[in-house]
Scaffold this motif. Structure first.
Motif, short mmCIF file in Angstrom:
data_model
loop_
_atom_site.label_atom_id
_atom_site.label_comp_id
_atom_site.label_asym_id
_atom_site.label_seq_id
_atom_site.Cartn_x
_atom_site.Cartn_y
_atom_site.Cartn_z
N ASN A 1 -20.17 9.15 6.26
CA ASN A 1 -19.54 7.96 6.84
C ASN A 1 -18.18 8.22 7.49
O ASN A 1 -17.56 7.28 7.97
N GLY A 2 -17.72 9.44 7.47
CA GLY A 2 -16.42 9.73 8.06
C GLY A 2 -15.30 9.70 7.03
O GLY A 2 -14.48 10.59 6.96
N PHE A 3 -15.27 8.63 6.22
CA PHE A 3 -14.30 8.54 5.13
C PHE A 3 -14.91 7.73 4.00
O PHE A 3 -15.88 6.99 4.20
N ALA A 4 -14.32 7.87 2.80
CA ALA A 4 -14.91 7.32 1.58
C ALA A 4 -14.93 5.80 1.58
O ALA A 4 -14.24 5.13 2.38
N ASP A 5 -15.72 5.25 0.67
CA ASP A 5 -15.86 3.80 0.56
C ASP A 5 -14.68 3.14 -0.16
O ASP A 5 -14.53 1.92 -0.11
N TYR A 6 -13.87 3.94 -0.85
CA TYR A 6 -12.73 3.40 -1.59
C TYR A 6 -11.47 4.19 -1.23
O TYR A 6 -11.54 5.37 -0.88
N GLY A 7 -10.34 3.50 -1.31
CA GLY A 7 -9.08 4.16 -1.00
C GLY A 7 -7.91 3.36 -1.54
O GLY A 7 -8.08 2.41 -2.31
N CYS A 8 -6.71 3.76 -1.12
CA CYS A 8 -5.49 3.12 -1.60
C CYS A 8 -4.55 2.90 -0.41
O CYS A 8 -4.41 3.78 0.45
N MET A 9 -3.93 1.74 -0.35
CA MET A 9 -2.92 1.47 0.67
C MET A 9 -1.65 2.26 0.37
O MET A 9 -1.27 2.43 -0.78
N LEU A 10 -1.01 2.76 1.42
CA LEU A 10 0.25 3.47 1.29
C LEU A 10 1.35 2.68 1.99
O LEU A 10 1.20 2.30 3.15
N GLN A 11 2.43 2.45 1.28
CA GLN A 11 3.60 1.77 1.84
C GLN A 11 4.59 2.82 2.33
O GLN A 11 4.96 3.73 1.59
N ILE A 12 5.02 2.70 3.59
CA ILE A 12 5.99 3.65 4.16
C ILE A 12 7.39 3.28 3.68
O ILE A 12 7.88 2.18 3.94
N ARG A 13 8.03 4.23 2.97
CA ARG A 13 9.40 4.00 2.51
C ARG A 13 10.42 4.57 3.48
O ARG A 13 11.51 4.02 3.63
N ASN A 14 10.08 5.67 4.12
CA ASN A 14 11.02 6.28 5.06
C ASN A 14 10.26 7.24 5.97
O ASN A 14 9.23 7.80 5.58
N VAL A 15 10.76 7.42 7.19
CA VAL A 15 10.16 8.34 8.15
C VAL A 15 11.26 9.23 8.71
O VAL A 15 12.31 8.74 9.13
N HIS A 16 11.02 10.53 8.70
CA HIS A 16 11.94 11.50 9.31
C HIS A 16 11.24 12.06 10.54
O HIS A 16 10.32 12.86 10.42
N LEU B 1 -3.83 10.70 -13.37
CA LEU B 1 -4.99 11.03 -12.54
C LEU B 1 -4.58 11.86 -11.33
O LEU B 1 -5.33 12.73 -10.88
N ALA B 2 -3.37 11.62 -10.82
CA ALA B 2 -2.89 12.37 -9.66
C ALA B 2 -2.55 13.81 -10.01
O ALA B 2 -2.72 14.71 -9.17
N VAL B 3 -2.06 14.07 -11.23
CA VAL B 3 -1.62 15.42 -11.59
C VAL B 3 -2.72 16.26 -12.23
O VAL B 3 -2.62 17.49 -12.27
N ASP C 1 -11.80 17.27 -9.54
CA ASP C 1 -12.44 17.14 -8.24
C ASP C 1 -12.16 15.75 -7.64
O ASP C 1 -12.23 14.74 -8.34
N PRO C 2 -11.83 15.67 -6.35
CA PRO C 2 -11.51 14.38 -5.72
C PRO C 2 -12.62 13.34 -5.86
O PRO C 2 -12.34 12.14 -5.95
N ARG C 3 -13.87 13.77 -5.88
CA ARG C 3 -14.97 12.82 -6.02
C ARG C 3 -14.93 12.14 -7.39
O ARG C 3 -15.24 10.96 -7.53
N TYR C 4 -14.55 12.91 -8.40
CA TYR C 4 -14.43 12.34 -9.74
C TYR C 4 -13.25 11.37 -9.78
O TYR C 4 -13.33 10.29 -10.37
N GLN C 5 -12.14 11.77 -9.15
CA GLN C 5 -10.97 10.89 -9.07
C GLN C 5 -11.31 9.61 -8.33
O GLN C 5 -10.84 8.52 -8.69
N LEU C 6 -12.12 9.73 -7.28
CA LEU C 6 -12.51 8.56 -6.50
C LEU C 6 -13.31 7.57 -7.34
O LEU C 6 -13.14 6.35 -7.21
N SER C 7 -14.16 8.08 -8.19
CA SER C 7 -14.95 7.19 -9.05
C SER C 7 -14.05 6.41 -10.01
O SER C 7 -14.31 5.23 -10.30
N VAL C 8 -12.97 7.05 -10.49
CA VAL C 8 -12.04 6.35 -11.37
C VAL C 8 -11.23 5.33 -10.58
O VAL C 8 -10.95 4.22 -11.06
N LEU C 9 -10.84 5.68 -9.35
CA LEU C 9 -10.09 4.76 -8.50
C LEU C 9 -10.86 3.47 -8.23
O LEU C 9 -10.27 2.39 -8.12
N SER C 10 -12.16 3.58 -8.11
CA SER C 10 -12.99 2.42 -7.76
C SER C 10 -13.26 1.49 -8.94
O SER C 10 -13.75 0.38 -8.74
#
Length: 445
Positions: A287-302, A406-408, A412-421
């Protein structure tokens, strides 16, 4: 892109002519690509052709009005050309060299005022924050000035020439100096001062300095950041821009090095529109990218000189992808946000707290038993492990320490994705418990 990279290398070797040849070749093949006009403008600027560089930056903005690095370069050039020192010298020279002024006594009368009325006015904010519009002469020829200023005025109508901090961390004074002006020129009134100069006045602002607000002063403790957020904009569920790269988690920092042109554009648009957020997903072969994800808030840009950027983000809401799309090379999606299902039964909640405390202690034990080298790397990148929370159901994503762990964990990312969902805190804690039990066995060995 290879031609552009080679041109950047030639610039580093100060072979500007060869760099321009490469960029001209790209322009001939892709005349509507704003990136190449920006790169050519940078080369001309580095080689001393500021006027030509300004035209290319404006051409870049004509193709993509949200190209922030080009806006910044236009602002720098115009502020340099229209600096008070240069303006003062130009005005003095133009006034005294005028045959109309030279043969008459120096008086501030209608004739002098009439001579100044022929000069152009620049609606550009100065770096010092002054709202006074100064007369302009010299620096650029009339045709270039008119083209540059008209283009700049069109850009300013949207939101002024916005600036983003070029430093990762700024002091309080520095932050104040780099605050963006939110009021566009179309929303301002013009006031003629006693000295004959035009001054922009904010809409609704009184011309008398001693006027006060009728409603009185609002106590600071009654004001919250959320009071200034638009609920419609912050809900951002349709055509959300997607960064397809890595796993991201709620409350966990996620620094990014953005170098691909499509994601450069995506970050610029996120900053320009004021949403300052986008979705993060891992790739999926089907599908190009996974069915689940997380929004990221931009705090600063250099922003780096070559257009790349280092983006400091932190995880926000989790989401499920409903529909996929594409916009200008990067992925988009219609999404729905996920929240944990709360446990209402007192007996089940008691068991959930016991499980939570057990897994938290297990996680602390695993982290403390890591080698000093690994523990230091984790602390440097992710910061310390969040404390245990009293109300484990207070947040829609559950306790923050679960996502940090979970981040540290090297999983495997697929296993982490299952927990995220997962929308059940109990199921998430059980999964984490299984992972910790597995790694704790390896530590004992």
């Amino acid at each position: 892109m290879l031609r552009i990279y080679r041109a950047e290398s030639y610039v580093g070797l100060r072979e500007y002519k060869t760099a321009i040849e490469d960029l001209n070749f790209v322009i001939s093949k892709m005349p509507n690509w704003p990136e190449v006009y920006f790169q050519k403008g940078k080369v001309l600027q580095d080689s001393g052709f500021v006027g030509d560089a300004l035209q290319l930056f404006l051409q870049c903005l004509a193709l993509d009005e949200d190209f922030l690095p080009a806006k910044l370069e236009v602002e720098k050039i115009l502020c340099d050309v229209l600096s008070p020192e240069k303006l003062g010298e130009s005005l003095k020279e133009s006034a005294w060299n005028s045959p109309h002024i030279r043969n008459k006594p120096f008086i501030l009368g209608s004739e002098v005022t009439a001579s100044y009325s022929n000069l152009q006015l620049c609606p550009l904010q100065s770096l010092g924050g002054s709202d006074v519009l100064e007369p302009v002469s010299g620096g650029l020829n009339r045709a270039q000035s008119a083209h540059a200023l008209n283009s700049t005025k069109d850009l300013a109508k949207e939101d002024g020439l916005k600036r983003v901090s070029s430093e990762p961390l700024l002091s309080g004074q520095g932050k104040g100096a780099l605050l963006k002006r939110k009021l566009s020129f179309s929303e301002q009134d013009t006031v003629v001062c006693e000295d004959g100069r035009n001054k922009h006045k904010k809409q609704g602002e009184s011309t008398k300095r001693d006027m006060t607000l009728a409603c009185g002063t609002i106590p600071g403790d009654l004001i919250d950041v959320s009071d200034f957020e638009c609920s419609l904009c912050m809900s951002l569920t349709k055509n959300v821009p997607m960064f397809v790269c890595t796993m991201a988690y709620p409350t966990v920092p996620c620094p990014l090095h953005v170098f691909e042109p499509r994601y450069r554009l995506m970050i610029r648009r996120s900053m320009e529109t004021g949403t300052k957020q986008f979705g993060m997903c891992i790739s999926d072969s089907q599908n190009g990218f996974a069915d689940y994800g997380c929004m990221l808030q931009i705090r600063n840009v250099h922003f780096l000189p070559d257009g790349r950027s280092v983006v400091d983000t932190i995880g926000g809401k989790r989401f499920r992808v409903l529909r996929r799309g594409m916009k200008d090379g990067y992925c988009t999606a219609d999404i729905e946000y996920l929240e944990d299902v709360k446990v209402a039964d007192e007996e089940e909640l008691k068991k959930l707290r016991e499980l939570h405390n057990f897994v938290y202690n297990q996680a602390c034990s695993w982290f403390q038993n890591l080698r000093n080298k690994f523990r230091s790397q984790i602390l440097q990148h992710f910061g310390p492990m969040p404390d245990r929370e009293e109300n484990i159901q207070a947040m829609p994503n559950g306790p923050a320490w679960c996502w940090w762990l979970l981040a540290v964990l090297p999983v495997d990312p697929r296993y982490q994705l299952s927990v995220l969902s997962m929308m059940s805190l109990k199921d998430r804690l059980i999964k984490i418990q299984h992972i910790l039990t597995y790694f704790s066995r390896d530590q004992s060995k």
